[in-house]
Scaffold this motif. Structure first.
Motif, PDB file in Angstrom:
ATOM      1  N   SER B  48       5.905  50.475  45.167  1.00 45.84           N
ATOM      2  CA  SER B  48       7.101  50.126  44.388  1.00 45.84           C
ATOM      3  C   SER B  48       6.714  49.525  43.039  1.00 45.84           C
ATOM      4  O   SER B  48       7.353  49.779  42.035  1.00 45.84           O
ATOM      5  CB  SER B  48       8.016  49.192  45.175  1.00 45.84           C
ATOM      6  OG  SER B  48       7.430  47.948  45.347  1.00 45.84           O
ATOM      7  N   LEU B  51       5.543  52.326  40.736  1.00 50.58           N
ATOM      8  CA  LEU B  51       6.725  53.142  40.386  1.00 50.58           C
ATOM      9  C   LEU B  51       7.564  52.421  39.323  1.00 50.58           C
ATOM     10  O   LEU B  51       7.983  53.015  38.329  1.00 50.58           O
ATOM     11  CB  LEU B  51       7.559  53.386  41.650  1.00 50.58           C
ATOM     12  CG  LEU B  51       8.672  54.412  41.547  1.00 50.58           C
ATOM     13  CD1 LEU B  51       8.106  55.813  41.422  1.00 50.58           C
ATOM     14  CD2 LEU B  51       9.571  54.350  42.781  1.00 50.58           C
ATOM     15  N   LYS B  52       7.753  51.113  39.543  1.00 49.93           N
ATOM     16  CA  LYS B  52       8.587  50.340  38.620  1.00 49.93           C
ATOM     17  C   LYS B  52       7.942  50.206  37.247  1.00 49.93           C
ATOM     18  O   LYS B  52       8.588  50.442  36.233  1.00 49.93           O
ATOM     19  CB  LYS B  52       8.866  48.948  39.213  1.00 49.93           C
ATOM     20  CG  LYS B  52       9.994  48.960  40.226  1.00 49.93           C
ATOM     21  CD  LYS B  52      10.271  47.587  40.732  1.00 49.93           C
ATOM     22  CE  LYS B  52       9.533  47.284  41.982  1.00 49.93           C
ATOM     23  NZ  LYS B  52       9.644  45.956  42.497  1.00 49.93           N
ATOM     24  N   PHE B  55       8.091  53.340  35.371  1.00 47.09           N
ATOM     25  CA  PHE B  55       9.473  53.572  34.932  1.00 47.09           C
ATOM     26  C   PHE B  55       9.821  52.688  33.731  1.00 47.09           C
ATOM     27  O   PHE B  55      10.455  53.141  32.781  1.00 47.09           O
ATOM     28  CB  PHE B  55      10.413  53.288  36.101  1.00 47.09           C
ATOM     29  CG  PHE B  55      11.860  53.395  35.742  1.00 47.09           C
ATOM     30  CD1 PHE B  55      12.453  54.623  35.555  1.00 47.09           C
ATOM     31  CD2 PHE B  55      12.627  52.252  35.572  1.00 47.09           C
ATOM     32  CE1 PHE B  55      13.793  54.724  35.211  1.00 47.09           C
ATOM     33  CE2 PHE B  55      13.955  52.333  35.236  1.00 47.09           C
ATOM     34  CZ  PHE B  55      14.549  53.575  35.056  1.00 47.09           C
ATOM     35  N   TYR B  56       9.371  51.425  33.765  1.00 47.01           N
ATOM     36  CA  TYR B  56       9.653  50.505  32.644  1.00 47.01           C
ATOM     37  C   TYR B  56       9.082  51.074  31.350  1.00 47.01           C
ATOM     38  O   TYR B  56       9.728  51.024  30.305  1.00 47.01           O
ATOM     39  CB  TYR B  56       9.038  49.120  32.874  1.00 47.01           C
ATOM     40  CG  TYR B  56       9.565  48.370  34.079  1.00 47.01           C
ATOM     41  CD1 TYR B  56      10.819  48.662  34.612  1.00 47.01           C
ATOM     42  CD2 TYR B  56       8.805  47.380  34.690  1.00 47.01           C
ATOM     43  CE1 TYR B  56      11.286  47.985  35.715  1.00 47.01           C
ATOM     44  CE2 TYR B  56       9.278  46.692  35.800  1.00 47.01           C
ATOM     45  CZ  TYR B  56      10.518  47.000  36.306  1.00 47.01           C
ATOM     46  OH  TYR B  56      10.983  46.340  37.400  1.00 47.01           O
ATOM     47  N   ALA B  59      11.248  53.859  30.210  1.00 44.63           N
ATOM     48  CA  ALA B  59      12.605  53.455  29.817  1.00 44.63           C
ATOM     49  C   ALA B  59      12.630  52.537  28.591  1.00 44.63           C
ATOM     50  O   ALA B  59      13.600  52.573  27.824  1.00 44.63           O
ATOM     51  CB  ALA B  59      13.287  52.761  30.990  1.00 44.63           C
ATOM     52  N   ILE B  63      15.586  52.432  25.770  1.00 49.22           N
ATOM     53  CA  ILE B  63      16.529  51.304  25.697  1.00 49.22           C
ATOM     54  C   ILE B  63      16.457  50.642  24.328  1.00 49.22           C
ATOM     55  O   ILE B  63      17.489  50.285  23.752  1.00 49.22           O
ATOM     56  CB  ILE B  63      16.232  50.290  26.827  1.00 49.22           C
ATOM     57  CG1 ILE B  63      16.503  50.940  28.177  1.00 49.22           C
ATOM     58  CG2 ILE B  63      17.078  49.040  26.677  1.00 49.22           C
ATOM     59  CD1 ILE B  63      16.069  50.127  29.346  1.00 49.22           C
ATOM     60  N   VAL B 136      14.153  40.801  24.879  1.00 50.22           N
ATOM     61  CA  VAL B 136      14.707  41.193  26.185  1.00 50.22           C
ATOM     62  C   VAL B 136      15.434  42.512  25.983  1.00 50.22           C
ATOM     63  O   VAL B 136      16.346  42.602  25.160  1.00 50.22           O
ATOM     64  CB  VAL B 136      15.676  40.112  26.718  1.00 50.22           C
ATOM     65  CG1 VAL B 136      16.389  40.597  27.971  1.00 50.22           C
ATOM     66  CG2 VAL B 136      14.923  38.824  27.012  1.00 50.22           C
ATOM     67  N   ILE B 137      15.009  43.552  26.720  1.00 48.80           N
ATOM     68  CA  ILE B 137      15.632  44.867  26.506  1.00 48.80           C
ATOM     69  C   ILE B 137      16.512  45.309  27.670  1.00 48.80           C
ATOM     70  O   ILE B 137      17.318  46.221  27.527  1.00 48.80           O
ATOM     71  CB  ILE B 137      14.595  45.966  26.171  1.00 48.80           C
ATOM     72  CG1 ILE B 137      13.481  46.008  27.230  1.00 48.80           C
ATOM     73  CG2 ILE B 137      14.034  45.781  24.782  1.00 48.80           C
ATOM     74  CD1 ILE B 137      12.614  47.233  27.121  1.00 48.80           C
ATOM     75  N   ALA B 138      16.345  44.688  28.810  1.00 53.88           N
ATOM     76  CA  ALA B 138      17.216  45.034  29.943  1.00 53.88           C
ATOM     77  C   ALA B 138      17.283  43.878  30.925  1.00 53.88           C
ATOM     78  O   ALA B 138      16.363  43.062  30.999  1.00 53.88           O
ATOM     79  CB  ALA B 138      16.713  46.281  30.642  1.00 53.88           C
ATOM     80  N   THR B 139      18.394  43.828  31.634  1.00 55.14           N
ATOM     81  CA  THR B 139      18.564  42.765  32.629  1.00 55.14           C
ATOM     82  C   THR B 139      18.910  43.399  33.970  1.00 55.14           C
ATOM     83  O   THR B 139      19.222  44.583  34.032  1.00 55.14           O
ATOM     84  CB  THR B 139      19.720  41.827  32.234  1.00 55.14           C
ATOM     85  OG1 THR B 139      20.904  42.613  32.152  1.00 55.14           O
ATOM     86  CG2 THR B 139      19.465  41.145  30.922  1.00 55.14           C
ATOM     87  N   SER B 140      18.881  42.610  35.004  1.00 55.38           N
ATOM     88  CA  SER B 140      19.267  43.148  36.308  1.00 55.38           C
ATOM     89  C   SER B 140      20.792  43.196  36.377  1.00 55.38           C
ATOM     90  O   SER B 140      21.463  42.305  35.872  1.00 55.38           O
ATOM     91  CB  SER B 140      18.703  42.286  37.424  1.00 55.38           C
ATOM     92  OG  SER B 140      19.020  40.946  37.183  1.00 55.38           O
ATOM     93  N   LEU B 149      13.727  42.452  31.563  1.00 59.55           N
ATOM     94  CA  LEU B 149      12.651  43.337  31.138  1.00 59.55           C
ATOM     95  C   LEU B 149      12.392  43.075  29.654  1.00 59.55           C
ATOM     96  O   LEU B 149      13.346  42.987  28.881  1.00 59.55           O
ATOM     97  CB  LEU B 149      13.088  44.791  31.350  1.00 59.55           C
ATOM     98  CG  LEU B 149      12.018  45.854  31.229  1.00 59.55           C
ATOM     99  CD1 LEU B 149      11.039  45.763  32.379  1.00 59.55           C
ATOM    100  CD2 LEU B 149      12.660  47.243  31.226  1.00 59.55           C
ATOM    101  N   GLU B 176       5.590  41.587  36.744  1.00 60.95           N
ATOM    102  CA  GLU B 176       5.150  42.988  36.741  1.00 60.95           C
ATOM    103  C   GLU B 176       4.864  43.398  35.309  1.00 60.95           C
ATOM    104  O   GLU B 176       5.684  43.127  34.428  1.00 60.95           O
ATOM    105  CB  GLU B 176       6.237  43.900  37.341  1.00 60.95           C
ATOM    106  CG  GLU B 176       6.253  43.898  38.846  1.00 60.95           C
ATOM    107  CD  GLU B 176       7.495  44.527  39.441  1.00 60.95           C
ATOM    108  OE1 GLU B 176       7.515  44.714  40.652  1.00 60.95           O
ATOM    109  OE2 GLU B 176       8.448  44.799  38.696  1.00 60.95           O
ATOM    110  N   ARG B 183       8.167  42.673  33.323  1.00 59.88           N
ATOM    111  CA  ARG B 183       9.357  42.064  33.925  1.00 59.88           C
ATOM    112  C   ARG B 183       9.101  40.581  34.120  1.00 59.88           C
ATOM    113  O   ARG B 183       8.054  40.181  34.622  1.00 59.88           O
ATOM    114  CB  ARG B 183       9.692  42.715  35.265  1.00 59.88           C
ATOM    115  CG  ARG B 183      11.096  42.374  35.748  1.00 59.88           C
ATOM    116  CD  ARG B 183      11.519  43.308  36.865  1.00 59.88           C
ATOM    117  NE  ARG B 183      10.781  43.049  38.077  1.00 59.88           N
ATOM    118  CZ  ARG B 183      11.149  42.141  38.984  1.00 59.88           C
ATOM    119  NH1 ARG B 183      12.233  41.419  38.803  1.00 59.88           N
ATOM    120  NH2 ARG B 183      10.432  41.964  40.063  1.00 59.88           N
TER     121      ARG B 183
END
Lengths: 178, 287
Positions: B48, B51-52, B55-56, B59, B63, B136-140, B149, B176, B183
């Protein structure tokens, strides 16, 4: 008798593509919006579940155009950004898809208020399901906070403006073009 | 004479039945894949994580591009607001400058004194820290997860365990790291545990995230002398964070727990400074 305006083949083709891609594109756009750090005060604290609402809407009105694998993929996409177990949102979105599609005909016949109540109930149920899954798959004890319920309530409140927006988008391709 | 079925194909009812059957099978497959994915990512953390992080990295540039108009609109709004507040801000800064001039002279005197005393004691200084600013480019999207992120990763010198600081206060740590993204797990997240102490009384505790803006202190001694308003800082135990990083103030004391109001609200952070203090920690987080 209303005569349909002649449209050249390429325009018909484009309309056809748009007709089929509309739910996918709107769902993808709303999923991306929900993870972006928008400069709205406390937006990150109260994050509405836009993708869930979009799945609910399209499952009721265009269930033929929203495939289950797409909902699953969008869930995986959100899971990757959450940074925890991959599959939680994917699982929830799949359940939402199944629950809504099996009751789509019922919802279509109801008044708008019932539809809205259905969306709000679904948001709360999805929050509870997420909590159960996180509790089951995370080593730490996950507590249900007030924020979780506020988020679910806010998602429910956002259904009317979002449904208006999605219906406007839907009307851009009202007839299935062959 | 050809039958109806031969001309028009299967009836609409049978088509619907077939589609329903296909959907059921598809749902079953997706259901199994979903559960399998959940279980496998739980068992195999490396799968995981890789993979994450992969992906980050994919992405992050997308983003960043998507957010450019938002950043632009936001900066225009900020500029307009600054122009309106210019006179007031100027007066405030002039007053602050006077104060800082005084502190500067004090710091200079104390630094000289400190250097002399360290020489006398043959003191081993802390390793110099390196820092990098990231956006900060993305949040949960979930209320059960508190992480962000950022658009900097291994290529910019970031590694797991680095401290994320905003406005001089700790907000989390890197968990991560991808090539160009990472992250940050925020202090408010349910799985965050930070060794802290109360400035003044030196009472030690663990700041345990609970997904709210006021995380509680755990394992505080029963004979503590904690009071509302006291500063909570990192204790340096565990060797992940250096001692003395500001975290928050004691906001509520009850029989059950002591709550801390964080100085930097992680929910409204747009930029962070990632510090590498050269600490490896008791557990190797760099892996």
């Amino acid at each position: 008798m209303k005569i349909e305006r002649y449209k050249p083949p390429h325009q018909r083709r484009l309309e056809n593509i748009w007709h089929h891609a509309m739910p996918t594109l709107t769902l993808a756009a709303l999923t991306i919006i929900s993870i972006l750090p928008l400069p709205i005060p406390n937006y990150r604290f109260f994050t509405p579940d836009l993708s869930l609402l979009a799945i609910y809407y399209w499952c009721i009105y265009r269930r033929d155009l929203i495939p289950l694998p797409l909902c699953f993929a969008m869930g995986v996409f959100e899971d990757l950004f959450d940074g925890y177990q991959i599959g939680i949102n994917a699982f929830i979105f799949s359940i939402v898809f199944l629950t809504t599609t099996t009751r789509a005909r019922f919802f279509r016949k109801q008044k708008y208020q019932i539809l809205w109540a259905g969306a709000a109930a679904l948001c709360f149920l999805a929050t509870l399901l997420e909590w159960v899954l996180r509790e089951a798959f995370l080593t730490d004890h996950v507590t249900l906070t007030l924020q979780s319920f506020i988020n679910a309530g806010l998602s429910g409140l956002l259904f009317p403006p979002l449904s208006i927006l999605l219906s406007k988008i839907q009307k851009t391709a009202p007839v299935r073009v062959h | 004479m050809p039958s109806y079925k031969e001309i028009f194909g299967a009836s609409s009812r049978s088509r619907v039945a077939r589609r329903t059957a296909i959907q059921r099978i598809l749902f079953l497959i997706i259901f199994v894949i979903g559960l399998g994915l959940l279980a496998y990512s739980r068992i195999n953390k490396d799968f995981s994580t890789s993979l994450k992080t992969g992906f980050y990295d994919l992405a992050a540039p997308v983003i960043n591009t998507l957010m450019e108009p938002v950043y632009f609109a936001s900066s225009v709004g900020e500029e307009a607001k600054n122009l309106v507040d210019l006179r007031e801000e100027n007066t405030r800064l002039a007053k602050e400058n006077l104060k800082l001039q005084y502190y500067k002279s004090q710091v200079s005197r104390l630094r000289t004194e400190n250097t002399e005393l360290r020489k006398l004691l043959s003191f081993v200084p802390d390793a110099p820290s390196k820092s990098i600013a990231a956006r900060v480019i993305a949040t949960s999207s979930s209320s059960f997860v508190k992480s962000v992120l950022i658009n900097a990763g291994q290529r910019q010198g970031i590694s797991n365990g680095d401290s994320a600081i905003y406005n001089e206060a700790l907000i989390g740590r890197v968990v991560e790291t991808g090539k160009n993204s990472a992250r940050v797990l925020l202090l408010t997240d349910i799985s965050s545990r930070i060794p802290v102490m109360i400035e003044g009384t030196r009472d030690r505790a663990i700041l345990a995230g609970n997904n709210t803006a006021s995380p509680p202190l755990k394992y505080l001694s029963a004979t503590n002398n904690v009071e509302i308003g006291q500063l909570v800082i990192t204790s340096g135990h565990g060797g992940i964070f250096p001692a003395g990083l500001m975290i928050g103030h004691v906001s509520k004391i009850s029989e059950k727990n002591v709550q801390v109001k964080l100085i930097a609200n992680p929910d409204s952070v747009d930029y962070v400074r990632i510090f590498n203090f050269g600490l490896n920690g008791v557990i190797d987080l760099k892996k």
